[in-house]
Design an enzyme around this catalytic site. Sequence first.
Site: not given
Length: 261
Positions: A214, A38, A85-86
Amino acid sequence: MNRDEALLREYYSSSPADITLDDVDVNHLPSHVSIIMDGNGRWAQARGLDRSKGHVAGVDALRETVTTSVRLGLDALSVYAFSTENWRRPQREVDLLMHLFATTLVKELPLFHQENVKLRFLGDLEALPKRTRDVFYQGLDETSDHTGMTFALAVNYGSRAEMVRAARLLAQEVSSGALSADDIDEAAVESRLYTAGLPDPELLIRTSGELRLSNYLLWQLAYTEFYVTDIMWPDFDRWEMLRAIRAFQSRNRRFGGVVNQ
Ligand code: IPE
Ligand code: IPE
Ligand code: MG
């Protein structure tokens, strides 16, 4: 896993001030390290660059991390590259990432051959653009007989989706009569996850300082040790990997039991 001690020493020469290879016990390394890569966007923004430049720089960090893991002799390295979710990101960024995955894999296949690395993917590949998917399948095919470290790339991966999929697979087997509901145990669930056959990670690293999962490996991380670093992913290197392992080796893993009673 086999390790070339001389090569490892050479790889870890010229240490920074705070850590050397001797600060870790190379005979007790975590066998499977997993990383939430990240901070690419923030790395780029801090330099006045477009987020895409952060993703490109992130590829260099990943290449070094694969090499580091091979040199250390880890059994498995898994990394979170793109979550379910990206897809919410701007289309331009999603397209760039999908393109980057394909071109990088093509470029890095010789490294996988040279280092005997076996590739696998975690996630639903069917939703990926055809070119990316084709390259991924080619990578799987070309490395299928490799016997060295497993490198698992999580793309279009979400832990909840993975568990829903496992539940659906089990339900189908029960309704077809192939499986009895009473036979559903932890091993039965585990063998229907994308990670089937991979040992659970012993160490999870997250870069960029965020304290959350996440939607990553919720089942598999049940007893994993966490190491969070403020370093942004493009700055992650062999030394930060050593710091993470040093932290891991200082932990007292109890697995619910009692130690030193
Ligand atoms: C991680 O970096 C890479 C992916 C999620 C693909 P980010 O793109 O999330 O970077 P930040 O968190 O916005 O800095
Ligand atoms: C997690 O990072 C996903 C990957 C590293 C691929 P995100 O940047 O998407 O996570 P959030 O949105 O900060 O939770
Ligand atoms: Mg992020």
